[in-house]
Design a protein around this motif. Structure first.
Motif, PDB file in Angstrom:
ATOM      1  N   GLU A 345      39.151 -35.396  20.673  1.00 61.41           N
ATOM      2  CA  GLU A 345      38.633 -36.271  19.617  1.00 61.41           C
ATOM      3  C   GLU A 345      39.312 -35.973  18.288  1.00 61.41           C
ATOM      4  O   GLU A 345      39.564 -36.885  17.492  1.00 61.41           O
ATOM      5  CB  GLU A 345      37.120 -36.098  19.480  1.00 61.41           C
ATOM      6  CG  GLU A 345      36.319 -36.799  20.546  1.00 61.41           C
ATOM      7  CD  GLU A 345      34.836 -36.828  20.208  1.00 61.41           C
ATOM      8  OE1 GLU A 345      34.480 -36.501  19.040  1.00 61.41           O
ATOM      9  OE2 GLU A 345      34.036 -37.177  21.086  1.00 61.41           O
ATOM     10  N   LEU A 346      39.610 -34.686  18.047  1.00 62.27           N
ATOM     11  CA  LEU A 346      40.268 -34.305  16.802  1.00 62.27           C
ATOM     12  C   LEU A 346      41.650 -34.957  16.695  1.00 62.27           C
ATOM     13  O   LEU A 346      42.007 -35.524  15.654  1.00 62.27           O
ATOM     14  CB  LEU A 346      40.387 -32.785  16.731  1.00 62.27           C
ATOM     15  CG  LEU A 346      41.053 -32.218  15.463  1.00 62.27           C
ATOM     16  CD1 LEU A 346      40.234 -32.568  14.232  1.00 62.27           C
ATOM     17  CD2 LEU A 346      41.222 -30.707  15.579  1.00 62.27           C
ATOM     18  N   VAL A 347      42.415 -34.901  17.770  1.00 63.42           N
ATOM     19  CA  VAL A 347      43.742 -35.523  17.763  1.00 63.42           C
ATOM     20  C   VAL A 347      43.617 -37.032  17.637  1.00 63.42           C
ATOM     21  O   VAL A 347      44.384 -37.685  16.929  1.00 63.42           O
ATOM     22  CB  VAL A 347      44.526 -35.139  19.033  1.00 63.42           C
ATOM     23  CG1 VAL A 347      45.854 -35.881  19.084  1.00 63.42           C
ATOM     24  CG2 VAL A 347      44.762 -33.638  19.085  1.00 63.42           C
ATOM     25  N   ASP A 348      42.619 -37.607  18.313  1.00 63.25           N
ATOM     26  CA  ASP A 348      42.425 -39.057  18.229  1.00 63.25           C
ATOM     27  C   ASP A 348      42.073 -39.485  16.810  1.00 63.25           C
ATOM     28  O   ASP A 348      42.528 -40.525  16.330  1.00 63.25           O
ATOM     29  CB  ASP A 348      41.329 -39.491  19.195  1.00 63.25           C
ATOM     30  CG  ASP A 348      41.295 -41.002  19.381  1.00 63.25           C
ATOM     31  OD1 ASP A 348      42.303 -41.551  19.875  1.00 63.25           O
ATOM     32  OD2 ASP A 348      40.287 -41.617  19.001  1.00 63.25           O
ATOM     33  N   MET A 349      41.261 -38.670  16.122  1.00 66.15           N
ATOM     34  CA  MET A 349      40.940 -38.965  14.723  1.00 66.15           C
ATOM     35  C   MET A 349      42.200 -38.966  13.854  1.00 66.15           C
ATOM     36  O   MET A 349      42.376 -39.817  12.984  1.00 66.15           O
ATOM     37  CB  MET A 349      39.943 -37.931  14.182  1.00 66.15           C
ATOM     38  CG  MET A 349      38.536 -38.066  14.721  1.00 66.15           C
ATOM     39  SD  MET A 349      37.713 -39.555  14.101  1.00 66.15           S
ATOM     40  CE  MET A 349      36.086 -39.334  14.824  1.00 66.15           C
ATOM     41  N   PHE A 350      43.086 -37.988  14.128  1.00 70.68           N
ATOM     42  CA  PHE A 350      44.330 -37.929  13.359  1.00 70.68           C
ATOM     43  C   PHE A 350      45.185 -39.173  13.609  1.00 70.68           C
ATOM     44  O   PHE A 350      45.726 -39.778  12.668  1.00 70.68           O
ATOM     45  CB  PHE A 350      45.113 -36.670  13.736  1.00 70.68           C
ATOM     46  CG  PHE A 350      46.488 -36.624  13.143  1.00 70.68           C
ATOM     47  CD1 PHE A 350      46.676 -36.337  11.796  1.00 70.68           C
ATOM     48  CD2 PHE A 350      47.604 -36.894  13.923  1.00 70.68           C
ATOM     49  CE1 PHE A 350      47.952 -36.309  11.242  1.00 70.68           C
ATOM     50  CE2 PHE A 350      48.882 -36.874  13.379  1.00 70.68           C
ATOM     51  CZ  PHE A 350      49.050 -36.576  12.034  1.00 70.68           C
ATOM     52  N   LEU A 351      45.296 -39.591  14.861  1.00 70.04           N
ATOM     53  CA  LEU A 351      46.098 -40.779  15.182  1.00 70.04           C
ATOM     54  C   LEU A 351      45.511 -42.027  14.517  1.00 70.04           C
ATOM     55  O   LEU A 351      46.250 -42.878  14.011  1.00 70.04           O
ATOM     56  CB  LEU A 351      46.166 -40.959  16.694  1.00 70.04           C
ATOM     57  CG  LEU A 351      46.977 -39.909  17.462  1.00 70.04           C
ATOM     58  CD1 LEU A 351      46.888 -40.155  18.965  1.00 70.04           C
ATOM     59  CD2 LEU A 351      48.436 -39.917  17.009  1.00 70.04           C
ATOM     60  N   GLN A 352      44.197 -42.142  14.523  1.00 68.38           N
ATOM     61  CA  GLN A 352      43.569 -43.288  13.846  1.00 68.38           C
ATOM     62  C   GLN A 352      43.888 -43.287  12.352  1.00 68.38           C
ATOM     63  O   GLN A 352      44.099 -44.355  11.762  1.00 68.38           O
ATOM     64  CB  GLN A 352      42.057 -43.253  14.054  1.00 68.38           C
ATOM     65  CG  GLN A 352      41.608 -43.574  15.461  1.00 68.38           C
ATOM     66  CD  GLN A 352      40.098 -43.614  15.575  1.00 68.38           C
ATOM     67  OE1 GLN A 352      39.421 -44.160  14.701  1.00 68.38           O
ATOM     68  NE2 GLN A 352      39.559 -43.024  16.640  1.00 68.38           N
ATOM     69  N   HIS A 353      43.930 -42.095  11.769  1.00 70.14           N
ATOM     70  CA  HIS A 353      44.196 -42.000  10.326  1.00 70.14           C
ATOM     71  C   HIS A 353      45.621 -42.423   9.999  1.00 70.14           C
ATOM     72  O   HIS A 353      45.841 -43.231   9.082  1.00 70.14           O
ATOM     73  CB  HIS A 353      43.949 -40.563   9.862  1.00 70.14           C
ATOM     74  CG  HIS A 353      44.245 -40.334   8.416  1.00 70.14           C
ATOM     75  ND1 HIS A 353      43.494 -40.889   7.405  1.00 70.14           N
ATOM     76  CD2 HIS A 353      45.234 -39.620   7.795  1.00 70.14           C
ATOM     77  CE1 HIS A 353      43.987 -40.533   6.233  1.00 70.14           C
ATOM     78  NE2 HIS A 353      45.047 -39.763   6.445  1.00 70.14           N
ATOM     79  N   VAL A 354      46.604 -41.934  10.733  1.00 69.13           N
ATOM     80  CA  VAL A 354      48.004 -42.235  10.399  1.00 69.13           C
ATOM     81  C   VAL A 354      48.436 -43.605  10.904  1.00 69.13           C
ATOM     82  O   VAL A 354      49.422 -44.167  10.432  1.00 69.13           O
ATOM     83  CB  VAL A 354      48.957 -41.146  10.940  1.00 69.13           C
ATOM     84  CG1 VAL A 354      48.626 -39.809  10.315  1.00 69.13           C
ATOM     85  CG2 VAL A 354      48.892 -41.063  12.462  1.00 69.13           C
ATOM     86  N   ARG A 355      47.699 -44.140  11.889  1.00 71.70           N
ATOM     87  CA  ARG A 355      48.061 -45.451  12.449  1.00 71.70           C
ATOM     88  C   ARG A 355      47.181 -46.577  11.929  1.00 71.70           C
ATOM     89  O   ARG A 355      47.155 -47.660  12.492  1.00 71.70           O
ATOM     90  CB  ARG A 355      47.965 -45.405  13.970  1.00 71.70           C
ATOM     91  CG  ARG A 355      49.017 -44.526  14.641  1.00 71.70           C
ATOM     92  CD  ARG A 355      48.764 -44.487  16.132  1.00 71.70           C
ATOM     93  NE  ARG A 355      49.843 -43.819  16.852  1.00 71.70           N
ATOM     94  CZ  ARG A 355      49.861 -43.636  18.181  1.00 71.70           C
ATOM     95  NH1 ARG A 355      48.823 -44.081  18.906  1.00 71.70           N
ATOM     96  NH2 ARG A 355      50.870 -43.039  18.751  1.00 71.70           N
ATOM     97  N   GLU A 356      46.467 -46.320  10.877  1.00 76.47           N
ATOM     98  CA  GLU A 356      45.609 -47.334  10.249  1.00 76.47           C
ATOM     99  C   GLU A 356      44.595 -47.910  11.241  1.00 76.47           C
ATOM    100  O   GLU A 356      44.416 -49.133  11.348  1.00 76.47           O
ATOM    101  CB  GLU A 356      46.464 -48.452   9.637  1.00 76.47           C
ATOM    102  CG  GLU A 356      47.416 -47.952   8.556  1.00 76.47           C
ATOM    103  CD  GLU A 356      48.197 -49.071   7.896  1.00 76.47           C
ATOM    104  OE1 GLU A 356      48.109 -50.206   8.374  1.00 76.47           O
ATOM    105  OE2 GLU A 356      48.872 -48.787   6.902  1.00 76.47           O
TER     106      GLU A 356
END
Length: 382
Positions: A345-356
């Motif tokens: 979930e932590l990595v997914d949160m990061f991807l959501q942040h950088v990928r808008e």
């Protein structure tokens, strides 16, 4: 009397890094042909002749060539300075210009009109250069904003006109109430508050030829903007280019007609997934136009400008606007990270942040699980 009202030539302005001098020269040659064909008596250029206070030598050449051509076409020419011009540089050679070409840049001479006679008598042209309130407060006490200096200038015009009599035309460069501006284009004079000049400021003259707004606009039958002769931004792409042909009879304003100018290259904004923009036959007509491409793919694409220019050689602007925009839940990135219940979930949160807003795809999630599982096995073994 037949008067051609033009403005905002902005000689020297670039269009997304591309020179506009050749395109503008062609358009001004077409304008000169109209002056000859329509038997225009007076051409008005209502400010922003140059785009910069320090124009390059080629800009002066284009201006000189055009002014001489307009005079040779049989018209008298009256030019005023705008907020982009240096009044001193534009006006320094005014006394050296041939007869029939007048450049008006001095606020102290507002009440000294250029007078042109026709069969019905005199027409007085009052050139009001761009007026900077901060520079005029010591001369005109009490002025604080554009509306104040324009009101004072027009009072000078009306007082002089009352003594002279006859018909009159005022030339000014400002934001007038009710105008529709092009966002981020007509800069340096703010719209709103005290910087907007009421239309009533121009009462008392037969016609007010205004500059500063790049699209034609009619604020009153006798108060108009002609706009710029070429397009200088994609925001202007749907606005026609041309000038107003104004006719005065014995009583005053009798008729106003729009004279369209040619558009050297159309401006087109295309929107859709990048692959669609690169391949769809529906965009064939845009291949010779200036193109602003807005691609709507979820993720940013690699080198989109170069790829688009392979199909659209004149693609000048590219922006990324995902069709599925992220919905803001009100949480900060830090708050989202703290709420993650696992490394995945932590990595997914990061991807959501950088990928808008776009998290891991199914394939990425599978790879991520494998990597994390492998990490756990390594930790257990060690």
């Amino acid at each position: 009397m037949r008067i051609l009202h033009t403005s905002d030539w902005h000689i020297g302005r670039t269009f997304h890094g591309h020179s506009t001098l050749d395109a503008l020269r062609g358009v001004l040659e077409a304008l000169t042909a109209q002056v000859r064909e329509e038997r225009v008596d007076v051409v008005i250029v209502a400010g922003d002749v140059f785009d910069s206070a320090t124009p390059a030598a080629a800009c002066y050449t284009l201006l000189s060539d055009t002014l001489l051509a307009l005079a040779d076409a049989g018209a008298q020419v009256i030019v005023t300075s705008g907020n982009h011009d240096s009044a001193a540089r534009l006006g320094f050679q005014a006394a050296l210009l041939r007869g029939g070409i007048r450049v008006l840049t001095d606020p102290a001479a507002i009440a000294a009109p250029v007078t042109v006679d026709d069969a019905y008598g005199p027409v007085h042209f009052y050139g009001i250069p761009f007026l900077e309130p901060a520079l005029l407060r010591h001369v005109w006490p009490g002025v604080r904003a554009q509306r104040d200096v324009l009101a004072h200038a027009m009072d000078l015009v009306r007082d002089d006109l009352a003594r002279r009599g006859g018909r009159s035309v005022a030339i000014a460069h400002c934001f007038a109430a009710g105008v529709e501006a092009t966002p981020q284009l007509e800069r340096d004079i703010q719209q709103g508050g005290l910087d907007v000049v009421p239309i009533s400021a121009f009462d008392g003259v037969d016609y007010a030829a205004l500059g500063h707004i790049h699209g034609r606009q009619t604020l009153a039958e006798n108060v108009r903007y002609a706009g710029a002769p070429v397009h200088y931004s994609f925001g202007e792409g749907d606005k026609p280019r041309g000038s107003w042909l104004v006719e005065l009879n014995a009583e005053g304003l009798s008729r106003v007609e729009w004279l369209a100018l040619p558009v050297p290259r159309r401006l087109v904004t295309l929107r859709g997934p990048l692959e669609n923009l690169l391949t769809d036959a529906a965009h064939l007509a845009a291949e010779d136009a200036w193109v602003c491409a807005v691609y709507t793919d979820t993720l940013p694409e690699r080198d989109p400008l170069r790829r688009l220019q392979e199909r659209f050689p004149h693609c000048a602007m590219v922006s990324h606007a995902p069709a599925d925009a992220r919905v803001d839940d009100g949480r900060t990135y830090v708050q989202r990270v703290r709420a993650a219940r696992s490394d995945a979930e932590l990595v997914d949160m990061f991807l959501q942040h950088v990928r808008e807003g776009e998290g891991a795809s199914e394939r990425e999630a599978e790879i991520l699980r494998n990597v994390l599982d492998e990490r756990v096995r390594v930790e257990v073994l060690t």
